[in-house]
Design a protein around this motif. Structure first.
Motif, mmCIF file in Angstrom:
data_model
loop_
_atom_site.group_PDB
_atom_site.id
_atom_site.type_symbol
_atom_site.label_atom_id
_atom_site.label_comp_id
_atom_site.label_asym_id
_atom_site.label_seq_id
_atom_site.Cartn_x
_atom_site.Cartn_y
_atom_site.Cartn_z
ATOM 1 N N PHE A 26 8.061 8.779 -8.516
ATOM 2 C CA PHE A 26 7.181 7.532 -8.582
ATOM 3 C C PHE A 26 5.618 8.103 -8.543
ATOM 4 O O PHE A 26 5.647 9.272 -7.832
ATOM 5 C CB PHE A 26 7.360 6.389 -7.591
ATOM 6 N N THR A 39 4.946 -3.835 -8.023
ATOM 7 C CA THR A 39 5.798 -2.616 -7.886
ATOM 8 C C THR A 39 5.636 -2.142 -6.529
ATOM 9 O O THR A 39 4.494 -1.729 -5.978
ATOM 10 C CB THR A 39 5.663 -1.717 -8.909
ATOM 11 N N ASP A 41 6.586 1.176 -4.264
ATOM 12 C CA ASP A 41 7.167 2.509 -4.127
ATOM 13 C C ASP A 41 7.683 2.814 -2.831
ATOM 14 O O ASP A 41 6.869 2.709 -1.991
ATOM 15 C CB ASP A 41 5.795 3.547 -4.384
ATOM 16 N N ASN A 72 10.793 0.695 -6.574
ATOM 17 C CA ASN A 72 10.871 2.012 -6.937
ATOM 18 C C ASN A 72 11.171 2.996 -6.207
ATOM 19 O O ASN A 72 10.371 3.330 -5.431
ATOM 20 C CB ASN A 72 9.410 2.422 -7.850
ATOM 21 N N GLU A 74 12.614 6.624 -4.392
ATOM 22 C CA GLU A 74 12.519 8.062 -4.549
ATOM 23 C C GLU A 74 13.416 8.484 -3.375
ATOM 24 O O GLU A 74 12.848 8.038 -2.128
ATOM 25 C CB GLU A 74 11.121 8.588 -4.617
ATOM 26 N N PRO A 95 3.401 6.392 -0.571
ATOM 27 C CA PRO A 95 4.527 5.315 -0.994
ATOM 28 C C PRO A 95 4.054 4.062 -0.215
ATOM 29 O O PRO A 95 3.132 4.342 0.881
ATOM 30 C CB PRO A 95 5.832 5.794 -0.479
#
Length: 414
Positions: A26, A39, A41, A72, A74, A95
């Motif tokens: 992201f 959103t 992260d 999102n 990761e 993040p």
């Protein structure tokens, strides 16, 4: 599965422990909203081959209940995690949610929300008191406990029997003797699996240094070069010099070494609750025991580990969305299956109640009262963790005091 548990219970955890790298990156906590959605992260490490899928399931359920929020994800390996988070922070792309270990440095730099800012009072009060206390800096919690774990010694019963070892060791002298005899069997078999490589050198160091009465320090001071740590470091060198370990322990990581134990080529190695699932999947016929970690004098001890979730203050508009995600995740019907699948111990009161009586967790839960934890609330813990990973493997070729002094110097230098 052939096994005997020296804690008097049977174990079956359906989880694997080989770490993997699976990521879908992201761009950071920019605060942008796509399609009218907020959103979040989220950066997490891989605990097992199942980790990414487990988080994706949680996220799918959350997004279904909160259609105005997107998460999102990761996923990185533990080997890469610290360099990734450092790079993201330096690039202004931290993040919004991060699952990691050390957090006090982030709190000191005023990068994190406090715990009470990102969970409801009901969720905050559900954490076990000792676990939430381990996320506090000067009395304020800056992270949320995620999972807890304890370490124990996994023993290949068949190899010890072949080597003429009557019972699993309880002291260092017994361990050295047993491991040397197992290594003498030849054929590529190692008596003790000693991972001093960068993946988790701080954990193997703690097993030995603390098992000899040492310490890494506390919330106020890091004391790696304390003389009390020297017996443990010197015992490691004794093990290596005696040929009681695998070849080149200084460059060996825990995960691939545990794979070798699972295949029956190592006599003894310290493992985690997920190790049971790894054996179930990789070699269910392995004849093994789980016993307390040997110490210098045989006194009870285990390394307790607790990882955390934390939230970075990237965008004030995301605070409410982060709170909704945490509250959703820590609900017992979501959180407990996630913890069970990864093979760890729950950190919430509701989770512990739901798992009460689970035989699978009994050996490790029995060890927790004697557990010692990293001084993770010390702002220098992150540097300490990194110094062990970078330097402790040199112990196989350098003097014990020299290595401890170098680690302390790197910590002090920041």
């Amino acid at each position: 599965m052939k096994k005997s548990l020296r804690f008097g219970s049977a174990i079956a955890i359906a989880a694997t422990a080989s770490l993997t790298l699976a990521s879908c990156g992201f761009g950071g906590g920019s605060g942008d909203e796509a399609d009218g959605k907020t959103t979040i992260d989220m950066l997490v490490p891989s605990y097992s081959d199942n980790t990414q899928g487990l988080w994706e399931d949680v996220i799918a359920g959350f997004e279904e209940e909160n259609p105005d929020i997107a998460v999102n994800l990761e996923v990185q390996s533990w080997d890469n995690l610290e360099s990734v988070i450092t790079t993201k922070i330096q690039g202004g792309e931290a993040p919004d949610i991060y699952n990691g270990g050390p957090f006090a440095g982030f709190a000191a730099d005023e990068l994190l929300y406090t715990a009470e800012e990102v969970v409801s009072p009901e969720v905050l009060s559900d954490f076990q008191d000792s676990f939430i206390a381990n996320t506090e800096v000067d009395g304020t919690a800056y992270a949320l406990p995620l999972i807890a774990s304890a370490r124990a010694l996994f023993v290949n019963n068949a190899l010890l029997e072949q080597a003429g070892v009557a019972a699993p060791p309880t002291t260092w002298d017994e361990l050295l003797d047993a491991a040397t005899k197992v290594s003498a069997l030849g054929g590529g078999i190692a008596g003790y699996g000693m991972p001093l490589g960068s993946e988790e050198a701080q954990a193997e160091a703690a097993v030995w240094l603390w098992g000899g009465g040492g310490s890494f320090g506390d919330a106020e001071e890091i004391t790696v070069d304390d003389p009390a740590n020297l017996p443990g470091a010197e015992q490691i060198k004794k093990m290596i010099d005696a040929g009681a370990t695998q070849a080149d322990p200084g460059s060996t990581d825990r995960s691939p070494l545990m794979d070798i134990f699972v295949q029956g080529q190592i006599g003894m190695q310290v493992g985690l609750p997920p190790t049971v699932g790894q054996i179930e999947e990789g070699n269910p016929e392995l004849d093994y025991s789980i016993v307390p970690i040997p110490t210098q004098d045989g006194s009870p001890f285990t390394l307790g580990v607790m990882d955390q979730l934390m939230a970075f203050q990237n965008d004030g508009d995301k605070q409410d969305a982060i709170t909704k995600f945490f509250d959703y995740y820590y609900a017992a019907d979501v959180y407990v299956p996630w913890v069970q699948a990864e093979g760890f111990l729950p950190v919430t009161k509701s989770g512990a109640e739901q798992l009460a009586g689970e035989e699978a967790l009994a050996p490790f839960l029995e060890l927790l009262p004697d557990a010692k934890f990293y001084p993770s609330t010390n702002p220098k813990w992150s540097a300490t963790d990194g110094a062990f990973k970078a330097l402790f493997g040199q112990l196989q070729s350098k003097g014990a005091q020299e290595v401890l002094t170098e680690i302390q110097a790197q910590v002090d230098a920041g």
